[in-house]
Each structure stands twice: as C-alpha cells, then as structure tokens.
Design a protein around this motif. Sequence first.
Motif, PDB file in Angstrom:
ATOM      1  N   LYS A 143       0.610  -1.519   0.106  1.00 20.86           N
ATOM      2  CA  LYS A 143       0.147  -0.423  -0.184  1.00 20.86           C
ATOM      3  C   LYS A 143       0.981   1.958   0.227  1.00 20.86           C
ATOM      4  O   LYS A 143       0.697   2.146  -0.353  1.00 20.86           O
ATOM      5  CB  LYS A 143      -0.566   0.025   1.723  1.00 20.86           C
ATOM      6  CG  LYS A 143      -2.621  -1.346   1.434  1.00 20.86           C
ATOM      7  CD  LYS A 143      -2.870  -0.362   2.744  1.00 20.86           C
ATOM      8  CE  LYS A 143      -4.039  -1.980   2.313  1.00 20.86           C
ATOM      9  NZ  LYS A 143      -5.073  -1.775   3.678  1.00 20.86           N
ATOM     10  N   HIS A 144       1.693   1.219   0.883  1.00 21.05           N
ATOM     11  CA  HIS A 144       2.739   2.911   1.128  1.00 21.05           C
ATOM     12  C   HIS A 144       3.847   2.219  -0.266  1.00 21.05           C
ATOM     13  O   HIS A 144       3.504   3.818  -0.838  1.00 21.05           O
ATOM     14  CB  HIS A 144       4.206   2.066   1.820  1.00 21.05           C
ATOM     15  CG  HIS A 144       5.122   3.300   2.341  1.00 21.05           C
ATOM     16  ND1 HIS A 144       4.395   4.463   2.718  1.00 21.05           N
ATOM     17  CD2 HIS A 144       6.091   4.126   1.719  1.00 21.05           C
ATOM     18  CE1 HIS A 144       5.771   5.704   2.655  1.00 21.05           C
ATOM     19  NE2 HIS A 144       6.521   5.290   2.118  1.00 21.05           N
ATOM     20  N   MET A 145       3.619   1.022  -1.000  1.00 17.78           N
ATOM     21  CA  MET A 145       5.067   1.772  -2.275  1.00 17.78           C
ATOM     22  C   MET A 145       3.848   1.912  -3.687  1.00 17.78           C
ATOM     23  O   MET A 145       4.147   2.858  -3.980  1.00 17.78           O
ATOM     24  CB  MET A 145       5.569   0.357  -2.172  1.00 17.78           C
ATOM     25  CG  MET A 145       6.972  -0.095  -1.581  1.00 17.78           C
ATOM     26  SD  MET A 145       8.366   1.184  -1.400  1.00 17.78           S
ATOM     27  CE  MET A 145       8.575   0.330  -2.774  1.00 17.78           C
ATOM     28  N   GLU A 146       2.736   1.124  -3.678  1.00 14.59           N
ATOM     29  CA  GLU A 146       1.670   1.881  -4.395  1.00 14.59           C
ATOM     30  C   GLU A 146       1.288   3.139  -4.164  1.00 14.59           C
ATOM     31  O   GLU A 146       1.446   3.771  -5.597  1.00 14.59           O
ATOM     32  CB  GLU A 146       1.265   0.949  -4.321  1.00 14.59           C
ATOM     33  CG  GLU A 146      -0.209   0.810  -6.363  1.00 14.59           C
ATOM     34  CD  GLU A 146       0.465   0.589  -7.345  1.00 14.59           C
ATOM     35  OE1 GLU A 146       0.200   1.530  -7.964  1.00 14.59           O
ATOM     36  OE2 GLU A 146       1.355  -0.374  -6.891  1.00 14.59           O
ATOM     37  N   SER A 147       1.082   3.683  -3.345  1.00 13.31           N
ATOM     38  CA  SER A 147       0.852   5.234  -2.823  1.00 13.31           C
ATOM     39  C   SER A 147       2.190   6.369  -3.308  1.00 13.31           C
ATOM     40  O   SER A 147       1.718   7.553  -3.952  1.00 13.31           O
ATOM     41  CB  SER A 147       0.262   5.007  -1.203  1.00 13.31           C
ATOM     42  OG  SER A 147      -1.153   4.224  -1.371  1.00 13.31           O
TER      43      SER A 147
END
Length: 292
Positions: free
Chosen positions: A211-215
């Motif tokens: 989630k962090h990386m995609e955001s």
Amino acid sequence: MTRYLPRLLRLKTTSSARGAVQTIVLASALGLLPVTTLAADLENGDVAVVPPQEFDSGRYGDFRDRLHDWKVTVGAGAIYMPEYEGSDKFDINPLPIISAEFGDRISVDITGVTVDLYEANGFRAGVKGGYDLGRKEDDSDYLRGLGDIDAGGIIGGIVSYEVGPFEAYAELDKTIGGSDGLTGTVGAKASYRYESFLFSADVSGTWADDKHMESYFGVTSAQSANSGLAQYDAKAGVKRVDVKGSITYMMTENWLVTGTAGAGFLMGDAKDSPIVKDDVQPFAMLGVAYRF
C-alpha cells in the motif's frame, strides 16, 4: 546516549504556512532534527535555571524550572532537501525546531509523541503516535497528474538496545488513512561527546508494504493517462537506505548550534519507479536552538 531519531515528515497547505509544515514532516522522517535526541546525552551538564528574585514564584509557579524538567528545546534553522521523495530538484526552507522530554519516558516533538513502556539493562520498548501529511501533486511539476496522497495518522512501536555509545533500534509504523501503508525501519547509531561537541552517526534501512509503495511510487492507468508517465506497479520491499551524521556544539549551557547531513538511497521498486528522477537523495540541516 541518543534517543530515537524522529521520523521524516513533509508538509504543504498554502505556499508559506503549508510549506513550513511539510518541511518539518520530511525533516523528521529523515531524522534531521537531532536536538530532539540531545536530552539524555547532555543530561550530566544540565544546570537548573534560577529565577530572579523579583519573580513571584509563589503566585505564578516556577515555570522556568518546569521547562527545565521537561527539557524543552526551541529554535530555528534551514533545511536543504528534495522537493519530494525521488526528486532531483531541491528546496531550501526555514525549519522551526521544537521538542520536549519529560522524565525518561515521554518525548514530544512536532511530529508526535513517543512513550517508553519498558526499560531495563539497555533495552527499551515504546509506542508512538503522529501523523503523515501525505503528498500533494503541486509539490513538484513532476507530480502533475498523479493526484494527492491524503494525510493520515500514524501509530507504531519502537524497540532499541544500547551498549555504551552504540545503539541498535527497530521501528514499525502503521498509517491510518492516507496511504494506509505499513513501514518498518531497522538501524544502528553511535554518539560521542567531546567537551562541548556531540557527534553522532546513523545508518538505517526502511521496508514498506504494497500500500505504501503503490501510493508513493506506483502509477495507475488513470495516473498514467493524466501525467504521461508509464503505468507502474510498486510492490512491497526495502525502499531506501539512509546514512547520516550530525554535530552539535553547545555554545553555552543553554544555547546550541546543530547540523545534520546525509543521503538516502532508494532501492528496489522505489528506485525503478518512473516518478523517481534520482535515486540518491541528499539532505542537510543547520539550526540554532535554546534548551530550557
């Protein structure tokens, strides 16, 4: 020995006020506010502030001694850092410095609060709360068309083990709202005091979930159409390694000059993202502060 280095947060709302807040957030995430870690190191040199006789402490209370008990530090400086994580353009912005510690358990700075729950034989375990202001697409021309990443709260935990001037630590942070991401950091640091100087060095690595990386590093099909960047899926993994050092000089018992410099190295899917223009992210801070 140094306490936990604050996290890096970066802010903006209106061009001036929001820019100042964003600067603080990013600075704390990179650990560029070393004055918030000085209380324990300088504790042996602390001298109580004696109020002048004309001050009516009976009526108002001895607020200066209370500030001393809290180990309050206030000051200002300037910070040099990327426009956003992965940018090859840099800003120099003003940076307020505000921190306080109460006893050996509670640490407060502009990014949040940390509470030590357990301490024995060099081992510490604690919890913390703070915030992540996300990212705005108007932070940089490179981010146009990607949309905003909303702000969110942060809850987390931290453990550390200290032996003499050396300390190893691990942190885990969960963002509530915004990216809804999970990040973990492990690192080691050392500090050395020589007369009026305090030197410290730190190396750390940060892992982030999907989630962090995609955001922060992914590009969806809609974002690709709006920005012209290639569509990109960023998966969980080690996103960066940071190396930094700081020097603090105690000009007097209360006044200090402090500076930090270092670089972050983006790794894995973060490094390969089309959003990233430079995987090497240098940063530096210089400030003056007063310890009550």
